[in-house]
Design an enzyme around this catalytic site. Sequence first.
Site, PDB file in Angstrom:
ATOM      1  N   LYS A 132      -5.704  10.460   0.179  1.00 26.35           N
ATOM      2  CA  LYS A 132      -5.614  10.624  -1.280  1.00 26.35           C
ATOM      3  C   LYS A 132      -6.974  11.028  -1.875  1.00 26.35           C
ATOM      4  O   LYS A 132      -7.949  11.135  -1.156  1.00 26.35           O
ATOM      5  CB  LYS A 132      -5.049   9.353  -1.908  1.00 26.35           C
ATOM      6  CG  LYS A 132      -3.621   9.020  -1.417  1.00 26.35           C
ATOM      7  CD  LYS A 132      -2.582   9.998  -1.932  1.00 26.35           C
ATOM      8  CE  LYS A 132      -1.256  10.069  -1.191  1.00 26.35           C
ATOM      9  NZ  LYS A 132      -0.468   8.883  -1.031  1.00 26.35           N
TER      10      LYS A 132
HETATM   11  C1  PLP Z   1       0.945   8.300  -0.715  1.00 22.84           C
HETATM   12  C2  PLP Z   1       2.105   8.130  -1.624  1.00 22.84           C
HETATM   13  C3  PLP Z   1       2.708   6.887  -1.851  1.00 22.84           C
HETATM   14  C4  PLP Z   1       2.382   5.673  -1.059  1.00 22.84           C
HETATM   15  O1  PLP Z   1       1.053   5.299  -1.122  1.00 22.84           O
HETATM   16  P1  PLP Z   1       0.556   4.142  -0.148  1.00 22.84           P
HETATM   17  O2  PLP Z   1      -0.763   3.736  -0.753  1.00 22.84           O
HETATM   18  O3  PLP Z   1       0.397   4.773   1.201  1.00 22.84           O
HETATM   19  O4  PLP Z   1       1.549   3.067  -0.153  1.00 22.84           O
HETATM   20  C5  PLP Z   1       3.700   6.785  -2.806  1.00 22.84           C
HETATM   21  N1  PLP Z   1       4.111   7.858  -3.472  1.00 22.84           N
HETATM   22  C6  PLP Z   1       3.589   9.080  -3.277  1.00 22.84           C
HETATM   23  C7  PLP Z   1       4.103  10.221  -4.090  1.00 22.84           C
HETATM   24  C8  PLP Z   1       2.593   9.263  -2.327  1.00 22.84           C
HETATM   25  O5  PLP Z   1       2.092  10.483  -2.092  1.00 22.84           O
END
Ligand code: PLP
Length: 390
Positions: A189
């Site tokens: 992210k």
């Molecule tokens: C990465 C992601 C998540 C989940 O995030 P985590 O921190 O890995 O639980 C949820 N929704 C979207 C759209 C994502 O890209």
Amino acid sequence: MQDTETPFLPYSRPDTGAEEIEAVARAIASGWVTTGPETAAFEREFAAYLGSDGHTLAVNSATAGLHLALEAVGVGPGDEVIVPTMTFTATAEIVRYLGADPVFADCDTATLNIDPAAIAALVTPRTKAVVVVHYGGLACDMTPILALAATHGLKVIEDAAHAFPTTYGGALVGTLASDATVFSFYANKTMTTGEGGLVVTRNEDYARRMRIMRLHGIDRDAFGRFQSRTPAWQYQVVAPGFKYNMTDVAAAMGRVQLRRIDAFAERRAQLAEMYRDALSDLPLVLPAYAPGSDRHAWHIYAIRHIDGPSRPEWRDRFIEGLAADGIGTSVHYIPLHRQPFWRDRYGLNAADYPRAEEAFASLVSLPLYTAMTDDDAARVIASVRRHVGG
Ligand SMILES: *Cc1c(COP(=O)(O)O)cnc(C)c1O
């Protein structure tokens, strides 16, 4: 032809260095390790960055944060929650965690964000909430969504896993008039704590509920228990909660990443600009920009072939071509209505999602991350030009 001297350029790689290592070492040496002063500082600093008077709750993933948020607003068995089909499965699975049913909405063609008109068409007397995803880091059109929610008494949760820092109408996502916003700090992210997430809400009751449910349904977190005058052994279990607290090791890393986020965002925007300038003459649909002076977080740079739906083999050849040049790609997303569990559990039909289907037919995400150099981006551009085909 892959030059054997050229290293593989992965689809994504976190941007972490000496400062993050030092911060993590400091957290370990402090003796706290789990939720403690670093987590409390991270929550304060995140709120300060947002300029928010809301509550910030650090958690161990965005999935955990979304689960807490939906629980806090009262989603339960028998409820329906409208979610986009063009998203990661986490957005929908949290609805099932609570025994409620996700209802999948088609996307907007240009932005791939959930289509407000599709939401309106799916509202029933059972609808309790809407979860929106700011796809790729471009904000959904929140004004009509919030208006629709107000009309029907629906809760609105923002899955902002891609959207830090993103603005809508000049305001940062995380400060909009939804019930809660959830950020992700997963490894790929826009900033990372390894695994981690954070929920923001202005609602006092939701914040209180999420704080309790984040740690076993106990009415104080460990830090508070050790700091307050109440004897440490005294606590009350008021619900069968979850184990969703962020560790101090993760928070220490997050504090450094947060200090770097503006530089990260600027670099991502620069890379997006390089791609646009170099690829706009090709038969590709490039990502939509944020309107006016709003900010796109550029978590994902997803392209499509203009004739994608009529050229079903294009994407496979394109991805193989880039891979042969030593370049990693990804696909965001195989729409949820195509995933076996969701499709079979809810009898979903691809014909009901024509815009997601059309986009998905040729959707490919190019590498875009701050650890990339200009030369890396130039390599991607050259490879895309070589393999895009007429
Ligand atoms: C990465 C992601 C998540 C989940 O995030 P985590 O921190 O890995 O639980 C949820 N929704 C979207 C759209 C994502 O890209």
